[in-house]
Scaffold this motif. Sequence first.
Motif, mmCIF file in Angstrom:
data_model
loop_
_atom_site.group_PDB
_atom_site.id
_atom_site.type_symbol
_atom_site.label_atom_id
_atom_site.label_comp_id
_atom_site.label_asym_id
_atom_site.label_seq_id
_atom_site.Cartn_x
_atom_site.Cartn_y
_atom_site.Cartn_z
ATOM 1 N N HIS A 77 0.698 -1.273 0.110
ATOM 2 C CA HIS A 77 0.092 0.029 0.039
ATOM 3 C C HIS A 77 0.828 1.094 0.033
ATOM 4 O O HIS A 77 1.990 1.069 0.560
ATOM 5 C CB HIS A 77 -0.816 -0.076 1.201
ATOM 6 N N GLN A 82 -4.507 3.040 3.841
ATOM 7 C CA GLN A 82 -5.056 2.092 3.129
ATOM 8 C C GLN A 82 -4.658 0.541 3.761
ATOM 9 O O GLN A 82 -4.929 -0.297 3.373
ATOM 10 C CB GLN A 82 -4.329 1.905 1.851
ATOM 11 N N VAL A 83 -3.668 0.748 4.879
ATOM 12 C CA VAL A 83 -3.419 -0.433 5.801
ATOM 13 C C VAL A 83 -4.396 -0.707 6.846
ATOM 14 O O VAL A 83 -5.160 0.244 7.303
ATOM 15 C CB VAL A 83 -2.010 -0.163 6.497
ATOM 16 N N HIS A 84 -4.527 -1.866 6.895
ATOM 17 C CA HIS A 84 -5.426 -2.295 8.176
ATOM 18 C C HIS A 84 -5.056 -1.911 9.442
ATOM 19 O O HIS A 84 -3.843 -1.818 9.772
ATOM 20 C CB HIS A 84 -5.267 -4.124 8.158
ATOM 21 N N SER A 86 -4.945 -2.639 12.215
ATOM 22 C CA SER A 86 -4.314 -3.709 13.329
ATOM 23 C C SER A 86 -2.704 -3.410 12.905
ATOM 24 O O SER A 86 -1.955 -3.411 14.067
ATOM 25 C CB SER A 86 -4.649 -4.967 13.181
ATOM 26 N N ARG A 87 -2.347 -3.049 11.802
ATOM 27 C CA ARG A 87 -1.054 -2.975 11.379
ATOM 28 C C ARG A 87 -0.395 -1.671 11.408
ATOM 29 O O ARG A 87 0.644 -1.282 11.674
ATOM 30 C CB ARG A 87 -0.734 -3.555 9.898
ATOM 31 N N ARG A 88 -1.577 -0.559 11.422
ATOM 32 C CA ARG A 88 -1.011 0.805 11.679
ATOM 33 C C ARG A 88 -0.209 1.059 13.031
ATOM 34 O O ARG A 88 0.757 1.774 12.875
ATOM 35 C CB ARG A 88 -2.105 1.784 11.843
#
Length: 166
Positions: A77, A82-84, A86-88
């Motif tokens: 991304h 745009q990232v999920h 939980s990964r942010r």
Amino acid sequence: MLLRNIVLASVLLAVSPLVLAKGDAPVSRIDNGLPVAEQMAQVEALLNHEDYAELGDDGRRQVRESIASIHRLMEGHESIHQVHPSRRVDIFNEESTINQLMTQAAVDSRMICRREKTIGSKLPTQVCATAAAFRRATSDSQRMLRDRPTMEPDRTGRAMGGLYRE
């Protein structure tokens, strides 16, 4: 529950003061709308800049590992949005690591000039070095004084003039 924790972590990251580099701006600010890959390339370019000369090999390795981790977490991304969610948090943690290391290196790399008197002269001379170099010199001098050999007294209690050997 997970979404609430992610939102809470995001709010804490947004509200908490960032570790700031030169010019009171963080080295990296992922949520500024620019493509993350472009920002990480800028950070990589800064690694060899003189403002971060005191970063050292270990610090450079840690920054590069954090950059690689961010690339991995981005999953192709371009934007953090745009990232999920939980990964942010993981991405922001890696960014925080980068900012902390780079900010400390910038502080340590700043050039300081002092006027010091040379032994045997009454005229002070100007000595310029990085903050970290002055700190290392002070530490080395203190260690040398602390670890110096002592004088051994002779039988009469007077110093013999030789160094005491253990």
